[in-house]
Write a protein that holds these residues in place. Structure first.
Motif, mmCIF file in Angstrom:
data_model
loop_
_atom_site.group_PDB
_atom_site.id
_atom_site.type_symbol
_atom_site.label_atom_id
_atom_site.label_comp_id
_atom_site.label_asym_id
_atom_site.label_seq_id
_atom_site.Cartn_x
_atom_site.Cartn_y
_atom_site.Cartn_z
ATOM 1 N N HIS A 135 0.833 -1.196 0.000
ATOM 2 C CA HIS A 135 0.000 0.000 0.000
ATOM 3 C C HIS A 135 0.871 1.251 0.000
ATOM 4 C CE1 HIS A 135 0.933 -0.572 4.235
ATOM 5 N NE2 HIS A 135 0.707 0.710 4.389
ATOM 6 N N VAL A 136 0.262 2.326 -0.446
ATOM 7 C CA VAL A 136 0.964 3.596 -0.557
ATOM 8 C C VAL A 136 0.282 4.585 0.373
ATOM 9 C CG1 VAL A 136 1.625 5.430 -2.147
ATOM 10 C CG2 VAL A 136 1.553 3.077 -2.939
ATOM 11 N N ASP A 137 1.065 5.346 1.116
ATOM 12 C CA ASP A 137 0.489 6.305 2.048
ATOM 13 C C ASP A 137 -0.111 7.505 1.326
ATOM 14 O OD1 ASP A 137 1.208 4.732 4.185
ATOM 15 O OD2 ASP A 137 3.143 5.725 4.446
ATOM 16 N N LYS A 138 0.540 7.979 0.291
ATOM 17 C CA LYS A 138 0.075 9.166 -0.408
ATOM 18 C C LYS A 138 0.231 8.953 -1.914
ATOM 19 C CE LYS A 138 0.911 14.121 -0.786
ATOM 20 N NZ LYS A 138 1.770 15.225 -0.413
ATOM 21 N N VAL A 139 -0.785 9.333 -2.667
ATOM 22 C CA VAL A 139 -0.741 9.202 -4.119
ATOM 23 C C VAL A 139 -0.271 10.528 -4.694
ATOM 24 C CG1 VAL A 139 -2.099 8.776 -6.193
ATOM 25 C CG2 VAL A 139 -2.611 7.524 -4.096
ATOM 26 N N ALA A 140 0.678 10.472 -5.589
ATOM 27 C CA ALA A 140 1.218 11.688 -6.199
ATOM 28 C C ALA A 140 0.193 12.302 -7.141
ATOM 29 C CB ALA A 140 2.499 11.364 -6.952
ATOM 30 N N ASP A 141 0.258 13.629 -7.285
ATOM 31 C CA ASP A 141 -0.637 14.336 -8.188
ATOM 32 C C ASP A 141 -0.264 14.027 -9.626
ATOM 33 O OD1 ASP A 141 -1.912 15.508 -6.044
ATOM 34 O OD2 ASP A 141 -0.547 17.228 -6.023
ATOM 35 N N ALA A 142 -1.277 13.888 -10.467
ATOM 36 C CA ALA A 142 -1.025 13.635 -11.888
ATOM 37 C C ALA A 142 -0.576 14.931 -12.538
ATOM 38 C CB ALA A 142 -2.278 13.107 -12.559
ATOM 39 N N GLU A 143 0.504 14.863 -13.280
ATOM 40 C CA GLU A 143 1.040 16.051 -13.945
ATOM 41 C C GLU A 143 0.717 16.001 -15.427
ATOM 42 O OE1 GLU A 143 5.179 16.551 -13.285
ATOM 43 O OE2 GLU A 143 5.021 16.160 -11.147
ATOM 44 N N ASP A 144 0.571 17.179 -16.013
ATOM 45 C CA ASP A 144 0.364 17.269 -17.445
ATOM 46 C C ASP A 144 1.726 17.097 -18.121
ATOM 47 O OD1 ASP A 144 -0.782 17.609 -19.893
ATOM 48 O OD2 ASP A 144 -0.840 19.796 -19.775
ATOM 49 N N LEU A 145 1.902 16.010 -18.874
ATOM 50 C CA LEU A 145 3.201 15.690 -19.451
ATOM 51 C C LEU A 145 3.405 16.269 -20.848
ATOM 52 C CD1 LEU A 145 3.470 11.985 -18.295
ATOM 53 C CD2 LEU A 145 4.471 14.007 -17.237
#
Length: 108
Positions: A68-78
């Motif tokens: 499991h992951v504690d925090k999900v990273a924000d999706a960036e516009d690539l």
């Protein structure tokens, strides 16, 4: 066949024959290969070894299936951003080309 008027055919034929003779003579004089003394170690794998590898080690600790992951990273516009100089100005499309007839000089 009359070759008196074409000395190029005679010269080409003589050169090809000389090249073939030279190749045959040079191949016949090459020394034979010596036996190579290099060996490569080879391990044989039996069916029981493969089965043991597939089954795995019974004393190994369990691996978490889904960490499991504690925090999900924000999706960036690539997508790449355009340079600021190009972003500020509008680019107009060029006007359509007008075709003219050569005979009458009129537009179609």
């Amino acid at each position: 066949m009359d070759t008196s008027g074409k000395p190029g055919y005679i010269a080409s034929g003589v050169m090809h024959v000389a090249l073939l003779v030279f190749a045959l003579v040079s191949f016949s004089r090459t020394p034979p290969f010596q036996n190579a003394e290099e060996t490569v170690p080879v391990d044989l794998v039996t069916d029981s070894d493969v089965n043991q590898i597939i089954k795995g080690d019974k004393t190994a600790k369990k691996v978490m299936a889904d960490p499991h992951v504690d925090k999900v990273a924000d999706a960036e516009d690539l997508r790449p951003k355009p340079p600021i100089a190009d972003a500020k100005r509008d680019v107009l499309t060029p006007p359509a080309a007008v075709e003219t007839s050569r005979r009458s000089g009129r537009c179609r």
